[in-house]
Design a protein around this motif. Structure first.
Motif, PDB file in Angstrom:
ATOM      1  N   ASN A 237      48.560  22.381  93.078  1.00  0.00           N
ATOM      2  CA  ASN A 237      47.580  23.519  92.952  1.00  0.00           C
ATOM      3  C   ASN A 237      46.534  23.569  94.066  1.00  0.00           C
ATOM      4  O   ASN A 237      46.064  24.439  94.477  1.00  0.00           O
ATOM      5  CB  ASN A 237      46.732  23.540  91.497  1.00  0.00           C
ATOM      6  CG  ASN A 237      47.796  24.240  90.650  1.00  0.00           C
ATOM      7  OD1 ASN A 237      48.710  24.634  90.864  1.00  0.00           O
ATOM      8  ND2 ASN A 237      47.550  23.685  89.253  1.00  0.00           N
ATOM      9  N   ALA A 238      46.083  22.389  94.390  1.00  0.00           N
ATOM     10  CA  ALA A 238      45.044  22.245  95.413  1.00  0.00           C
ATOM     11  C   ALA A 238      45.655  22.923  96.780  1.00  0.00           C
ATOM     12  O   ALA A 238      45.007  23.487  97.531  1.00  0.00           O
ATOM     13  CB  ALA A 238      44.678  20.990  95.797  1.00  0.00           C
ATOM     14  N   THR A 239      46.745  22.311  96.963  1.00  0.00           N
ATOM     15  CA  THR A 239      47.599  22.917  98.342  1.00  0.00           C
ATOM     16  C   THR A 239      47.912  24.682  98.321  1.00  0.00           C
ATOM     17  O   THR A 239      47.546  25.312  99.117  1.00  0.00           O
ATOM     18  CB  THR A 239      49.047  22.177  98.273  1.00  0.00           C
ATOM     19  OG1 THR A 239      48.870  20.586  98.191  1.00  0.00           O
ATOM     20  CG2 THR A 239      49.701  22.653  99.812  1.00  0.00           C
ATOM     21  N   ALA A 240      48.132  24.972  96.903  1.00  0.00           N
ATOM     22  CA  ALA A 240      48.286  26.320  96.567  1.00  0.00           C
ATOM     23  C   ALA A 240      47.084  27.381  96.886  1.00  0.00           C
ATOM     24  O   ALA A 240      47.044  28.105  97.877  1.00  0.00           O
ATOM     25  CB  ALA A 240      48.880  26.663  95.282  1.00  0.00           C
ATOM     26  N   ARG A 241      46.066  26.603  96.601  1.00  0.00           N
ATOM     27  CA  ARG A 241      44.561  27.389  96.720  1.00  0.00           C
ATOM     28  C   ARG A 241      44.252  27.346  98.365  1.00  0.00           C
ATOM     29  O   ARG A 241      43.801  28.250  98.684  1.00  0.00           O
ATOM     30  CB  ARG A 241      43.303  26.577  95.880  1.00  0.00           C
ATOM     31  CG  ARG A 241      43.531  26.975  94.281  1.00  0.00           C
ATOM     32  CD  ARG A 241      42.364  26.326  93.632  1.00  0.00           C
ATOM     33  NE  ARG A 241      42.115  24.753  93.759  1.00  0.00           N
ATOM     34  CZ  ARG A 241      42.625  24.102  92.773  1.00  0.00           C
ATOM     35  NH1 ARG A 241      43.301  24.327  91.710  1.00  0.00           N
ATOM     36  NH2 ARG A 241      42.447  22.629  92.740  1.00  0.00           N
ATOM     37  N   GLU A 242      44.414  26.200  98.959  1.00  0.00           N
ATOM     38  CA  GLU A 242      44.252  26.383 100.133  1.00  0.00           C
ATOM     39  C   GLU A 242      44.909  27.070 101.039  1.00  0.00           C
ATOM     40  O   GLU A 242      44.377  27.869 102.045  1.00  0.00           O
ATOM     41  CB  GLU A 242      44.409  24.754 100.947  1.00  0.00           C
ATOM     42  CG  GLU A 242      43.287  23.746 100.727  1.00  0.00           C
ATOM     43  CD  GLU A 242      43.746  22.486 101.192  1.00  0.00           C
ATOM     44  OE1 GLU A 242      44.780  22.310 102.074  1.00  0.00           O
ATOM     45  OE2 GLU A 242      43.447  21.305 100.746  1.00  0.00           O
ATOM     46  N   ALA A 243      46.303  27.542 100.710  1.00  0.00           N
ATOM     47  CA  ALA A 243      46.880  28.434 101.269  1.00  0.00           C
ATOM     48  C   ALA A 243      46.920  29.912 100.779  1.00  0.00           C
ATOM     49  O   ALA A 243      47.468  30.808 101.251  1.00  0.00           O
ATOM     50  CB  ALA A 243      48.394  27.941 101.179  1.00  0.00           C
ATOM     51  N   GLY A 244      46.053  29.997  99.654  1.00  0.00           N
ATOM     52  CA  GLY A 244      45.659  31.382  99.376  1.00  0.00           C
ATOM     53  C   GLY A 244      46.988  31.852  98.164  1.00  0.00           C
ATOM     54  O   GLY A 244      47.193  32.998  98.144  1.00  0.00           O
ATOM     55  N   GLY A 245      47.777  30.791  97.776  1.00  0.00           N
ATOM     56  CA  GLY A 245      48.885  31.313  97.049  1.00  0.00           C
ATOM     57  C   GLY A 245      48.512  31.173  95.508  1.00  0.00           C
ATOM     58  O   GLY A 245      47.419  30.798  95.197  1.00  0.00           O
ATOM     59  N   GLU A 246      49.554  31.280  94.727  1.00  0.00           N
ATOM     60  CA  GLU A 246      49.280  31.252  93.276  1.00  0.00           C
ATOM     61  C   GLU A 246      49.436  29.948  92.692  1.00  0.00           C
ATOM     62  O   GLU A 246      50.357  29.013  93.300  1.00  0.00           O
ATOM     63  CB  GLU A 246      50.429  32.133  92.803  1.00  0.00           C
ATOM     64  CG  GLU A 246      50.340  33.631  92.646  1.00  0.00           C
ATOM     65  CD  GLU A 246      51.391  34.277  92.166  1.00  0.00           C
ATOM     66  OE1 GLU A 246      52.184  33.743  91.346  1.00  0.00           O
ATOM     67  OE2 GLU A 246      51.332  35.622  92.441  1.00  0.00           O
ATOM     68  N   GLU A 247      48.646  29.679  91.708  1.00  0.00           N
ATOM     69  CA  GLU A 247      48.493  28.132  91.119  1.00  0.00           C
ATOM     70  C   GLU A 247      49.887  27.996  90.201  1.00  0.00           C
ATOM     71  O   GLU A 247      50.686  28.926  89.985  1.00  0.00           O
ATOM     72  CB  GLU A 247      47.564  28.021  90.193  1.00  0.00           C
ATOM     73  CG  GLU A 247      46.186  27.621  91.061  1.00  0.00           C
ATOM     74  CD  GLU A 247      44.945  26.965  90.550  1.00  0.00           C
ATOM     75  OE1 GLU A 247      45.046  26.518  89.324  1.00  0.00           O
ATOM     76  OE2 GLU A 247      44.105  26.703  91.065  1.00  0.00           O
ATOM     77  N   PHE A 248      50.490  26.782  90.185  1.00  0.00           N
ATOM     78  CA  PHE A 248      51.527  26.348  89.467  1.00  0.00           C
ATOM     79  C   PHE A 248      51.606  26.854  87.978  1.00  0.00           C
ATOM     80  O   PHE A 248      50.557  26.739  87.174  1.00  0.00           O
ATOM     81  CB  PHE A 248      51.857  24.876  89.563  1.00  0.00           C
ATOM     82  CG  PHE A 248      53.229  24.536  88.839  1.00  0.00           C
ATOM     83  CD1 PHE A 248      54.391  24.583  89.393  1.00  0.00           C
ATOM     84  CD2 PHE A 248      52.866  23.971  87.462  1.00  0.00           C
ATOM     85  CE1 PHE A 248      55.463  24.217  88.563  1.00  0.00           C
ATOM     86  CE2 PHE A 248      54.111  23.441  86.821  1.00  0.00           C
ATOM     87  CZ  PHE A 248      55.259  23.733  87.095  1.00  0.00           C
ATOM     88  N   GLU A 249      52.734  27.127  87.426  1.00  0.00           N
ATOM     89  CA  GLU A 249      52.911  27.627  86.074  1.00  0.00           C
ATOM     90  C   GLU A 249      53.991  26.850  85.653  1.00  0.00           C
ATOM     91  O   GLU A 249      55.273  27.238  86.083  1.00  0.00           O
ATOM     92  CB  GLU A 249      52.918  29.024  85.762  1.00  0.00           C
ATOM     93  CG  GLU A 249      51.646  29.619  85.722  1.00  0.00           C
ATOM     94  CD  GLU A 249      51.847  31.391  85.288  1.00  0.00           C
ATOM     95  OE1 GLU A 249      52.474  31.676  84.343  1.00  0.00           O
ATOM     96  OE2 GLU A 249      51.235  31.954  85.997  1.00  0.00           O
ATOM     97  N   PHE A 250      53.878  26.267  84.254  1.00  0.00           N
ATOM     98  CA  PHE A 250      55.405  25.847  83.785  1.00  0.00           C
ATOM     99  C   PHE A 250      56.114  27.009  83.220  1.00  0.00           C
ATOM    100  O   PHE A 250      55.573  27.870  82.817  1.00  0.00           O
ATOM    101  CB  PHE A 250      54.938  24.826  82.648  1.00  0.00           C
ATOM    102  CG  PHE A 250      54.774  23.383  83.141  1.00  0.00           C
ATOM    103  CD1 PHE A 250      55.725  22.757  83.483  1.00  0.00           C
ATOM    104  CD2 PHE A 250      53.498  23.009  82.819  1.00  0.00           C
ATOM    105  CE1 PHE A 250      55.805  21.557  83.968  1.00  0.00           C
ATOM    106  CE2 PHE A 250      53.338  21.701  83.268  1.00  0.00           C
ATOM    107  CZ  PHE A 250      54.147  20.771  83.749  1.00  0.00           C
ATOM    108  N   LYS A 251      57.372  26.854  83.198  1.00  0.00           N
ATOM    109  CA  LYS A 251      58.194  27.872  82.850  1.00  0.00           C
ATOM    110  C   LYS A 251      58.651  27.262  81.326  1.00  0.00           C
ATOM    111  O   LYS A 251      58.745  26.184  80.904  1.00  0.00           O
ATOM    112  CB  LYS A 251      59.587  27.934  83.427  1.00  0.00           C
ATOM    113  CG  LYS A 251      59.491  28.681  84.887  1.00  0.00           C
ATOM    114  CD  LYS A 251      60.791  28.877  85.527  1.00  0.00           C
ATOM    115  CE  LYS A 251      60.750  29.495  86.887  1.00  0.00           C
ATOM    116  NZ  LYS A 251      62.229  29.924  87.253  1.00  0.00           N
TER     117      LYS A 251
END
Length: 320
Positions: A237-251
């Protein structure tokens, strides 16, 4: 064609699909995604053969599959297959070949994740040996049973982004073992196997594809404590936030198995053959850091796939 996404379930994907008269083989049907994949296919009329290491456990886990088969006009049977034992792999393949009935689709679903260092019965590092070499030997030995125009589906993971295969030292004989690096190698191998299998069999209409089911709470994480999972999620999620992407969600498990049944029974084989899929679509090439969407170039590189095939043949002592 209907567009499906990360939230689509197996039932969404198979709405209106009749699989009567089609035969599927699914490995790893004693828990999680394997059970749900088998259930969804059988519910739509398919004849499903489920492979599992522990048949007693699989019997207990697949009651819903039998119920679905009864209601949907399909059938379900179990065979024993321990992917960490080439003797078991060969015995299972020999039995299927002797039986002679063909398959429309083979789904290599079974696997282990982030296991502590160990060796298979044949001396291979546990994750590479089980996730890749076991399936490599099994699927190649029954390749002639896949009907012309059939499919092979290999379950990989976004974990392939942790590491390329290491053909110089596949068993960590010369380096420190790291569970996630080993998992990454094995999942990259699952993709490369599909790439080369597709190249070798597409002349007869058999197409192979690899996929990431998504992050799901299943028994796959049995080697991890909660702290390790939370630390990994925070890193993602830290990597996703840095890239402006969505945080991980379990399926959910039905969402996780959706890409498997989409690849096996719904997707256009010409579009998915030799490709890597996620969330019921073909993934984009993405070589940026982090565990996120997309496929790394090394995992779909045809020369890398050929080199892995040759190394795998050498390791298992068989030519395919």
């Amino acid at each position: 064609m209907t567009q499906f996404n990360a939230k689509s379930t197996t039932d969404d994907v198979l709405t209106g699909v009749d699989l009567s008269g089609q035969r599927f083989l699914v490995t790893g049907v004693s828990a999680g995604l394997g059970v749900e994949t088998a259930r969804a296919l059988a519910a739509h009329g398919a004849d499903v053969v489920g492979a599992a290491r522990d048949l007693t456990k699989a019997e207990g886990a697949t009651g819903a599959v039998r119920d679905a088969a009864k209601a949907g006009g399909g059938s379900f049977e179990l065979i024993q297959l321990d992917l960490a034992s080439l003797a078991s792999v060969r015995a299972a393949a020999d039995a299927l070949n002797a039986d002679g009935r063909q398959f429309d689709v083979v789904i290599a679903n079974a696997g282990v994740m982030a296991a502590p260092f160990g060796k298979t019965e044949d001396g291979f590092e546990t994750q590479f040996g089980t996730n890749h070499l076991g399936h490599f030997t099994f699927v190649n030995r029954i390749a002639s049973l896949i009907k012309d125009g059939g499919r092979f589906v290999s379950l990989a993971s976004s974990g392939h982004r942790f590491s390329d295969v290491n053909l110089e030292d596949p068993n960590f004989d010369n380096g420190d073992y790291e569970p996630w690096a080993a998992y990454g190698r094995s999942k990259t191998a699952n993709i490369l196997f599909a790439v080369e299998f597709d190249r070798r069999h597409k002349a007869r209409g058999v197409r192979a594809t690899a996929l990431h089911p998504g992050g799901i709470h299943t028994e796959l994480a049995r080697h991890l404590d909660d702290g390790a999972i939370e630390a990994l999620l925070e890193q993602i999620n830290a990597t996703a936030r840095e890239a402006g992407g969505e945080e991980f969600e379990f399926k959910s498990i039905p969402q996780g198995a959706a890409t498997s049944v989409w690849a096996a029974a719904v997707a256009d084989p010409a579009e998915v053959g030799g490709r890597y899929l996620e969330d019921c679509h073909v993934a984009e090439l993405a070589d940026d850091d982090g565990l996120r969407a997309g496929v790394r170039a090394y995992a779909i590189d045809p020369d890398n796939a050929k080199a892995l095939w040759a190394k795998s043949e050498e390791m298992v002592g068989e030519r395919f």
